[in-house]
Design a protein around this motif. Structure first.
Motif, PDB file in Angstrom:
ATOM      1  N   VAL A  10       0.859  -1.184   0.000  1.00 18.49           N
ATOM      2  CA  VAL A  10       0.000   0.000   0.000  1.00 18.49           C
ATOM      3  C   VAL A  10       0.895   1.234   0.000  1.00 18.49           C
ATOM      4  O   VAL A  10       1.705   1.415   0.922  1.00 18.49           O
ATOM      5  CB  VAL A  10      -0.930   0.018   1.233  1.00 18.49           C
ATOM      6  CG1 VAL A  10      -1.852   1.231   1.185  1.00 18.49           C
ATOM      7  CG2 VAL A  10      -1.728  -1.270   1.341  1.00 18.49           C
ATOM      8  N   LEU A  17      -2.511  -7.525   6.685  1.00 14.26           N
ATOM      9  CA  LEU A  17      -3.831  -7.169   7.204  1.00 14.26           C
ATOM     10  C   LEU A  17      -4.494  -8.396   7.801  1.00 14.26           C
ATOM     11  O   LEU A  17      -4.719  -9.388   7.109  1.00 14.26           O
ATOM     12  CB  LEU A  17      -4.709  -6.603   6.086  1.00 14.26           C
ATOM     13  CG  LEU A  17      -6.157  -6.303   6.467  1.00 14.26           C
ATOM     14  CD1 LEU A  17      -6.243  -5.250   7.559  1.00 14.26           C
ATOM     15  CD2 LEU A  17      -6.952  -5.888   5.236  1.00 14.26           C
ATOM     16  N   LEU A  24      -3.651  -3.971  11.227  1.00 14.72           N
ATOM     17  CA  LEU A  24      -2.823  -3.724  10.058  1.00 14.72           C
ATOM     18  C   LEU A  24      -1.393  -3.494  10.515  1.00 14.72           C
ATOM     19  O   LEU A  24      -1.128  -2.634  11.356  1.00 14.72           O
ATOM     20  CB  LEU A  24      -3.321  -2.502   9.290  1.00 14.72           C
ATOM     21  CG  LEU A  24      -2.541  -2.119   8.038  1.00 14.72           C
ATOM     22  CD1 LEU A  24      -2.681  -3.187   6.964  1.00 14.72           C
ATOM     23  CD2 LEU A  24      -3.009  -0.766   7.520  1.00 14.72           C
ATOM     24  N   VAL A  44      -6.719   1.173   2.979  1.00 17.70           N
ATOM     25  CA  VAL A  44      -7.096  -0.165   3.417  1.00 17.70           C
ATOM     26  C   VAL A  44      -8.528  -0.206   3.934  1.00 17.70           C
ATOM     27  O   VAL A  44      -9.296  -1.094   3.563  1.00 17.70           O
ATOM     28  CB  VAL A  44      -6.114  -0.677   4.501  1.00 17.70           C
ATOM     29  CG1 VAL A  44      -6.572  -1.998   5.084  1.00 17.70           C
ATOM     30  CG2 VAL A  44      -4.711  -0.820   3.902  1.00 17.70           C
TER      31      VAL A  44
END
Length: 114
Positions: A10, A17, A24, A44
């Protein structure tokens, strides 16, 4: 609940995750900023999600690597409302609360080892 994280990248950061826990884990080189963590949280869980980091008692610290841990708050979870947007909101028991997700995870782990 399987306890296996979904691995993803990300905004250039490797992340794990644990959706069932709302946890996370973000790997970094020590220079990650608050703005980058906020952007990762938004990517997310969405812009409307709230998340926290926990700073434990000194005796409970486990620091084995360059990771940041974000915990998604459920709608009923308490968090300080610094802007007064949620004044008077009742924080009751909710299946999506951090407390309930944590309880379910520990309960499932305990059953697995019986």
């Amino acid at each position: 609940m399987d306890g296996v994280p979904r691995q993803m990248t990300v905004l250039g950061f490797e992340c794990d995750l644990y959706e069932d826990l709302g946890h996370l884990i973000v790997a970094h080189d020590g220079s990650i900023t608050w703005e980058q963590l906020q952007a990762i949280k938004n990517e997310v869980w969405g812009r409307g999600a709230r998340a926290i980091e926990v700073y434990p008692r000194a005796g409970d610290v486990v620091n084995t690597g360059q990771w940041r841990h974000l915990w998604r708050l459920g709608e009923a979870d308490f968090a300080p409302d610094l802007l007064g947007h949620e004044a008077g909101r009742f924080a009751g028991i909710c299946a999506d609360s951090l407390e309930q997700r944590s309880y379910r995870a520990w309960f499932a782990a305990e059953r697995a080892f019986r």
